[in-house]
Design a protein around this motif. Structure first.
Motif, PDB file in Angstrom:
ATOM      1  N   SER A 272       0.838  -1.196   0.000  1.00  8.99           N
ATOM      2  CA  SER A 272       0.000   0.000   0.000  1.00  8.99           C
ATOM      3  C   SER A 272       0.871   1.244   0.000  1.00  8.99           C
ATOM      4  O   SER A 272       1.966   1.273   0.575  1.00  8.99           O
ATOM      5  N   THR A 273       0.359   2.301  -0.648  1.00  9.31           N
ATOM      6  CA  THR A 273       1.085   3.558  -0.738  1.00  9.31           C
ATOM      7  C   THR A 273       0.107   4.673  -1.072  1.00  9.31           C
ATOM      8  O   THR A 273      -1.107   4.443  -1.147  1.00  9.31           O
ATOM      9  N   ARG A 274       0.623   5.872  -1.292  1.00 10.19           N
ATOM     10  CA  ARG A 274      -0.195   7.003  -1.741  1.00 10.19           C
ATOM     11  C   ARG A 274       0.396   7.555  -3.023  1.00 10.19           C
ATOM     12  O   ARG A 274       1.616   7.637  -3.186  1.00 10.19           O
ATOM     13  N   LEU A 275      -0.501   7.940  -3.939  1.00  9.82           N
ATOM     14  CA  LEU A 275      -0.078   8.477  -5.223  1.00  9.82           C
ATOM     15  C   LEU A 275      -1.074   9.532  -5.670  1.00  9.82           C
ATOM     16  O   LEU A 275      -2.262   9.242  -5.812  1.00  9.82           O
ATOM     17  N   GLY A 276      -0.587  10.756  -5.871  1.00 11.72           N
ATOM     18  CA  GLY A 276      -1.472  11.833  -6.307  1.00 11.72           C
ATOM     19  C   GLY A 276      -2.585  12.129  -5.329  1.00 11.72           C
ATOM     20  O   GLY A 276      -3.701  12.500  -5.734  1.00 11.72           O
ATOM     21  N   GLY A 277      -2.328  11.961  -4.029  1.00  8.68           N
ATOM     22  CA  GLY A 277      -3.334  12.223  -3.019  1.00  8.68           C
ATOM     23  C   GLY A 277      -4.321  11.094  -2.810  1.00  8.68           C
ATOM     24  O   GLY A 277      -5.250  11.230  -2.002  1.00  8.68           O
ATOM     25  N   HIS A 278      -4.159   9.968  -3.504  1.00 12.38           N
ATOM     26  CA  HIS A 278      -5.071   8.826  -3.375  1.00 12.38           C
ATOM     27  C   HIS A 278      -4.326   7.634  -2.773  1.00 12.38           C
ATOM     28  O   HIS A 278      -3.179   7.358  -3.125  1.00 12.38           O
ATOM     29  N   GLY A 279      -4.983   6.935  -1.868  1.00  9.34           N
ATOM     30  CA  GLY A 279      -4.420   5.698  -1.336  1.00  9.34           C
ATOM     31  C   GLY A 279      -4.562   4.572  -2.342  1.00  9.34           C
ATOM     32  O   GLY A 279      -5.603   4.436  -2.993  1.00  9.34           O
ATOM     33  N   ILE A 280      -3.522   3.770  -2.477  1.00  5.34           N
ATOM     34  CA  ILE A 280      -3.523   2.649  -3.417  1.00  5.34           C
ATOM     35  C   ILE A 280      -3.039   1.400  -2.692  1.00  5.34           C
ATOM     36  O   ILE A 280      -2.045   1.437  -1.959  1.00  5.34           O
ATOM     37  N   ALA A 281      -3.741   0.298  -2.888  1.00  5.11           N
ATOM     38  CA  ALA A 281      -3.332  -0.981  -2.310  1.00  5.11           C
ATOM     39  C   ALA A 281      -3.327  -2.046  -3.397  1.00  5.11           C
ATOM     40  O   ALA A 281      -4.238  -2.105  -4.225  1.00  5.11           O
ATOM     41  N   VAL A 282      -2.297  -2.885  -3.373  1.00  9.29           N
ATOM     42  CA  VAL A 282      -2.160  -3.976  -4.336  1.00  9.29           C
ATOM     43  C   VAL A 282      -1.975  -5.273  -3.557  1.00  9.29           C
ATOM     44  O   VAL A 282      -1.198  -5.323  -2.598  1.00  9.29           O
ATOM     45  N   GLY A 283      -2.697  -6.303  -3.955  1.00 10.20           N
ATOM     46  CA  GLY A 283      -2.579  -7.608  -3.310  1.00 10.20           C
ATOM     47  C   GLY A 283      -2.339  -8.699  -4.336  1.00 10.20           C
ATOM     48  O   GLY A 283      -2.824  -8.623  -5.462  1.00 10.20           O
TER      49      GLY A 283
END
Length: 309
Positions: A272-283
């Motif tokens: 999980s991280t943040r990009l362009g002010g949006h939280g992103i999660a990858v599983g």
């Protein structure tokens, strides 16, 4: 970041159910719950807001005798490539002290079946199809008991909106209503950063009105243990156990009171991280099935991405 990573696990529950393998004894040699969809972060609840998820799954496996669309087969092989889009909303207002969430899922899949049929069309045949699957809606209540322990209950309902044809056909849909009730928990040690997650579910199938086949009820247990290496990464092992607990019924049931069971295990990782002010999660996770009785056995690969809007 923790709750967003856990959300990527939560949303996969209904992404591909109905196409990616489970029990032999149920009609079509497949159920509507995707085994292995609960893993690391299973008991975490999302923060209030809107989320969009996309996911891909692949299942390939084989089973002995099965019933598909009213046709009895001596054996059946399945290959499924699935994709799904999920929209989830978590309101700010709590219900019973819990963070509520509701989501809607639309799956799309390619399905190929190969099997040996009996009767008028005796022989080895292959069929394939690409179409929409059965839509699903999930309601969920999640409680954060303390910084270490969280748990949640959810109910998923599938409607028979997917493409379906009677006979030996590669139907993406199941032509029956179904629901699955689930309890999930996650414990994260504040000292060792080890994570333990579990989910226990019970599924109920309706009757297919075209084949008059009533698939039995199903129980499943999913477990995961992992290590948090940073605020972004958690990796470990996941597994599941499945058992059909009631026999199939109806005038379309020609195989008798078979009750399938299977186990699966493999690696799992969340990022999980943040990009362009949006939280992103990858599983991502992979399962290899074993110990199958009256059940498909094969391999499952699941990849998912979640964005908080």
């Amino acid at each position: 970041m923790r709750r967003l990573a856990g959300l990527s696990t939560m949303l996969v529950v209904s992404m591909f159910c109905g196409t990616a393998g489970v029990a032999q004894a149920t009609e079509g040699a497949g159920g509507l719950y995707l085994l292995g969809s609960q893993a690391l972060g299973a008991g975490l609840a999302p923060a209030p807001g809107w989320y969009v998820s996309s996911a891909m799954a692949q299942y390939s496996g084989r089973v002995g005798s099965a019933s598909v669309g009213g046709v009895t087969l001596l054996y059946l092989k399945k290959r499924v490539d699935s994709a799904g889009v999920n929209l989830l909303y978590a309101p700010k207002t709590h219900i019973l002290g819990a963070q509520a969430a509701i989501s809607v899922t639309l799956p799309y899949a390619y399905l190929r079946l190969t099997g040996e049929t009996t009767g008028r069309i005796e022989g080895v045949h292959s069929v394939s199809n690409t179409s929409l699957g059965d839509a699903a809606i999930t309601g969920r209540l999640g409680w954060k008991v303390n910084d270490a322990f969280s748990n949640a209950v959810s109910l998923t309902l599938w409607s028979p909106t997917g493409d379906y044809s009677k006979g030996f056909s590669a139907s993406i849909g199941h032509n029956r209503w179904a629901c699955d009730m689930l309890w999930a928990m996650t414990y994260i040690s504040p000292r060792s950063h080890l994570e333990f997650s579990a989910a226990l579910g019970y599924g109920i199938n309706g009757t297919n009105p075209l084949t008059h086949y009533r698939s039995g009820d199903e129980a499943h247990l999913e477990l995961a243990v992992g290590k948090r290496f940073s605020p972004h990464w958690v990796a470990g092992l996941a597994g599941y156990a499945y058992r059909q607990v009631t026999a199939d019924s109806g005038i379309g049931d020609r195989l008798g009171s078979l009750k399938g069971r299977v186990f699966g295990a493999g690696p799992a990782v969340n990022y999980s991280t943040r990009l362009g002010g949006h939280g992103i999660a990858v599983g991502a996770r992979y399962y290899r099935e074993f110990g199958a009785v009256d059940h498909f056995h094969g391999n499952v690969v699941i990849l998912s991405t979640t964005i908080r809007l």
